[in-house]
Design a protein around this motif. Structure first.
Motif, PDB file in Angstrom:
ATOM      1  N   ASN A  13      24.003  66.580  19.847  1.00  0.00           N
ATOM      2  CA  ASN A  13      23.623  65.709  20.963  1.00  0.00           C
ATOM      3  C   ASN A  13      24.335  64.354  20.897  1.00  0.00           C
ATOM      4  OD1 ASN A  13      22.211  64.065  19.127  1.00  0.00           O
ATOM      5  ND2 ASN A  13      20.226  64.994  19.607  1.00  0.00           N
ATOM      6  N   LEU A  14      24.086  63.531  21.898  1.00  0.00           N
ATOM      7  CA  LEU A  14      24.785  62.257  22.019  1.00  0.00           C
ATOM      8  C   LEU A  14      24.417  61.290  20.895  1.00  0.00           C
ATOM      9  CD1 LEU A  14      24.609  61.630  25.887  1.00  0.00           C
ATOM     10  CD2 LEU A  14      26.570  62.383  24.525  1.00  0.00           C
ATOM     11  N   GLU A  15      23.163  61.327  20.448  1.00  0.00           N
ATOM     12  CA  GLU A  15      22.754  60.425  19.369  1.00  0.00           C
ATOM     13  C   GLU A  15      23.521  60.743  18.084  1.00  0.00           C
ATOM     14  OE1 GLU A  15      18.734  58.901  16.992  1.00  0.00           O
ATOM     15  OE2 GLU A  15      18.684  60.747  18.184  1.00  0.00           O
ATOM     16  N   ALA A  16      23.639  62.023  17.759  1.00  0.00           N
ATOM     17  CA  ALA A  16      24.365  62.410  16.553  1.00  0.00           C
ATOM     18  C   ALA A  16      25.848  62.085  16.683  1.00  0.00           C
ATOM     19  CB  ALA A  16      24.169  63.902  16.288  1.00  0.00           C
ATOM     20  N   ARG A  17      26.390  62.321  17.847  1.00  0.00           N
ATOM     21  CA  ARG A  17      27.797  61.978  18.066  1.00  0.00           C
ATOM     22  C   ARG A  17      27.993  60.467  17.927  1.00  0.00           C
ATOM     23  NH1 ARG A  17      30.754  66.365  20.609  1.00  0.00           N
ATOM     24  NH2 ARG A  17      29.309  68.003  21.279  1.00  0.00           N
ATOM     25  N   GLY A  18      27.037  59.694  18.420  1.00  0.00           N
ATOM     26  CA  GLY A  18      27.143  58.248  18.312  1.00  0.00           C
ATOM     27  C   GLY A  18      27.084  57.773  16.871  1.00  0.00           C
ATOM     28  N   ALA A  19      26.283  58.442  16.039  1.00  0.00           N
ATOM     29  CA  ALA A  19      26.181  58.054  14.629  1.00  0.00           C
ATOM     30  C   ALA A  19      27.507  58.283  13.904  1.00  0.00           C
ATOM     31  CB  ALA A  19      25.065  58.847  13.952  1.00  0.00           C
ATOM     32  N   VAL A  20      28.183  59.374  14.252  1.00  0.00           N
ATOM     33  CA  VAL A  20      29.491  59.655  13.636  1.00  0.00           C
ATOM     34  C   VAL A  20      30.546  58.715  14.203  1.00  0.00           C
ATOM     35  CG1 VAL A  20      31.267  61.409  13.266  1.00  0.00           C
ATOM     36  CG2 VAL A  20      28.848  62.072  13.259  1.00  0.00           C
ATOM     37  N   GLU A  21      30.452  58.434  15.493  1.00  0.00           N
ATOM     38  CA  GLU A  21      31.409  57.525  16.128  1.00  0.00           C
ATOM     39  C   GLU A  21      31.298  56.130  15.528  1.00  0.00           C
ATOM     40  OE1 GLU A  21      32.950  57.331  20.635  1.00  0.00           O
ATOM     41  OE2 GLU A  21      30.852  56.746  20.371  1.00  0.00           O
ATOM     42  N   ALA A  22      30.098  55.725  15.167  1.00  0.00           N
ATOM     43  CA  ALA A  22      29.896  54.403  14.569  1.00  0.00           C
ATOM     44  C   ALA A  22      30.586  54.281  13.215  1.00  0.00           C
ATOM     45  CB  ALA A  22      28.401  54.128  14.418  1.00  0.00           C
ATOM     46  N   LEU A  23      30.869  55.402  12.586  1.00  0.00           N
ATOM     47  CA  LEU A  23      31.583  55.414  11.300  1.00  0.00           C
ATOM     48  C   LEU A  23      33.101  55.404  11.476  1.00  0.00           C
ATOM     49  CD1 LEU A  23      29.421  58.016   9.351  1.00  0.00           C
ATOM     50  CD2 LEU A  23      29.483  55.540   8.985  1.00  0.00           C
ATOM     51  N   GLY A  24      33.552  55.439  12.737  1.00  0.00           N
ATOM     52  CA  GLY A  24      34.989  55.348  12.993  1.00  0.00           C
ATOM     53  C   GLY A  24      35.644  56.584  13.552  1.00  0.00           C
ATOM     54  N   SER A  25      34.874  57.620  13.869  1.00  0.00           N
ATOM     55  CA  SER A  25      35.476  58.838  14.416  1.00  0.00           C
ATOM     56  C   SER A  25      36.006  58.604  15.832  1.00  0.00           C
ATOM     57  CB  SER A  25      34.454  59.973  14.435  1.00  0.00           C
ATOM     58  OG  SER A  25      34.971  61.092  15.124  1.00  0.00           O
ATOM     59  N   LYS A  26      37.191  59.120  16.091  1.00  0.00           N
ATOM     60  CA  LYS A  26      37.791  59.040  17.420  1.00  0.00           C
ATOM     61  C   LYS A  26      37.664  60.358  18.176  1.00  0.00           C
ATOM     62  CE  LYS A  26      39.394  54.922  16.402  1.00  0.00           C
ATOM     63  NZ  LYS A  26      38.744  53.712  16.962  1.00  0.00           N
ATOM     64  N   GLU A  27      37.244  61.430  17.466  1.00  0.00           N
ATOM     65  CA  GLU A  27      37.254  62.758  18.061  1.00  0.00           C
ATOM     66  C   GLU A  27      35.876  63.412  18.182  1.00  0.00           C
ATOM     67  OE1 GLU A  27      39.738  64.121  19.416  1.00  0.00           O
ATOM     68  OE2 GLU A  27      41.516  63.141  18.601  1.00  0.00           O
ATOM     69  N   ILE A  28      34.829  62.798  17.631  1.00  0.00           N
ATOM     70  CA  ILE A  28      33.527  63.453  17.617  1.00  0.00           C
ATOM     71  C   ILE A  28      33.028  63.772  19.029  1.00  0.00           C
ATOM     72  CG2 ILE A  28      32.271  61.265  17.557  1.00  0.00           C
ATOM     73  CD1 ILE A  28      31.325  64.624  15.833  1.00  0.00           C
ATOM     74  N   ARG A  29      33.403  62.959  19.995  1.00  0.00           N
ATOM     75  CA  ARG A  29      32.995  63.226  21.383  1.00  0.00           C
ATOM     76  C   ARG A  29      33.696  64.468  21.931  1.00  0.00           C
ATOM     77  NH1 ARG A  29      28.664  59.829  23.122  1.00  0.00           N
ATOM     78  NH2 ARG A  29      28.845  57.891  21.919  1.00  0.00           N
ATOM     79  N   ASN A  30      34.790  64.877  21.299  1.00  0.00           N
ATOM     80  CA  ASN A  30      35.558  66.018  21.784  1.00  0.00           C
ATOM     81  C   ASN A  30      35.231  67.322  21.051  1.00  0.00           C
ATOM     82  OD1 ASN A  30      37.059  64.317  23.552  1.00  0.00           O
ATOM     83  ND2 ASN A  30      38.372  63.703  21.838  1.00  0.00           N
ATOM     84  N   VAL A  31      34.389  67.265  20.040  1.00  0.00           N
ATOM     85  CA  VAL A  31      34.038  68.485  19.310  1.00  0.00           C
ATOM     86  C   VAL A  31      33.200  69.384  20.216  1.00  0.00           C
ATOM     87  CG1 VAL A  31      32.755  69.417  17.352  1.00  0.00           C
ATOM     88  CG2 VAL A  31      34.141  67.367  17.057  1.00  0.00           C
TER      89      VAL A  31
END
Length: 235
Positions: free
Chosen positions: A164-182
């Motif tokens: 979900n978006l919350e989990a994707r946001g947690a990974v994105e906050a760590l610097g991921s540029k691709e988690i939204r595209n998984v």
């Protein structure tokens, strides 16, 4: 001279020449000692039996790197799953953090947390993103990682369907540029640093969506990997 006399003379000369040749050969054999011949035979035999020198096998490096990491640095390698029967692998300092041999790999997103200061693993867990609602537990797992931690992540099979978006946001906050595209069956790996910055140029993330039917995984995206060396001193 009669023809028959000439023939007799030629025959006699031929016999005389043959006898001289045989006698010369006999004298040559008698005069030459056996040692040189025996030595030659022995030399040929020794050469044939002499072991063939081979280059030493290359020394295996940590996490199967081609070259060793510099002193005072960590070696890492993150490999996503590839196909149904090739699960993900997370390696740090030659220790298999997550993998088939470790018995702790699974479908979804596999995560290992390492203490950056000591190099010791803190926790490992996989979160199934195909069945069940595991986004919340994954978000908490990430947020509970202490400061000065390294987080390694790798998908196997489906890491995106129930993310979900919350989990994707947690990974994105760590610097991921691709988690939204998984998405469904994306091959994805990611290295994060919590509470400090990784050096510029550190290989941190890779993703692959290609599912060409002609690849070796019969339509599944091929695996992706990142690897490198991390200085032990924080930046």
């Amino acid at each position: 001279m009669h023809p028959w006399a000439a023939r007799i003379q030629r025959a006699a000369l031929f016999m005389f020449a043959s006898v001289c040749t045989w006698y010369s050969g006999y004298l040559l054999v008698e005069l030459i000692p056996d040692a040189p011949f025996s030595s030659a035979v022995h030399s040929l035999r020794s050469f044939r039996e002499r072991p063939v020198l081979q280059a030493p096998a290359p020394k295996r490096q940590k996490c199967d790197h081609w070259t060793p990491c510099p002193p005072n640095s960590y070696a890492y390698r993150a490999l996503s799953g590839g196909g149904r029967n090739k699960p993900a692998k997370l390696c740090f300092e030659d220790e298999l953090l997550i993998g088939e041999k470790a018995g702790n790999v699974g479908r979804g997103i596999n995560i290992a947390i390492v203490n950056y200061m000591t190099g010791k693993v803190i926790a490992t867990q996989y979160f199934d993103m195909y069945e069940g609602d595991n986004s919340g537990s994954m978000t908490k797992f990430i947020q509970d990682a202490p400061e000065k931690s390294l987080l390694f992540m790798a998908t196997h099979d489906d890491g995106g369907s129930r993310l979900n978006l919350e989990a994707r946001g947690a990974v994105e906050a760590l610097g991921s540029k691709e988690i939204r595209n998984v998405k469904f069956r994306s091959s994805w790996v990611f290295l994060a640093a919590k509470g400090f910055e990784l050096p510029a140029g550190t290989q941190r993330e890779k993703i692959n969506h290609s599912n060409k039917a002609k690849n070796r995984y019969s339509g599944w995206p091929a695996e992706v990997q990142i690897e490198g060396c991390i200085p032990k001193e924080p930046h």
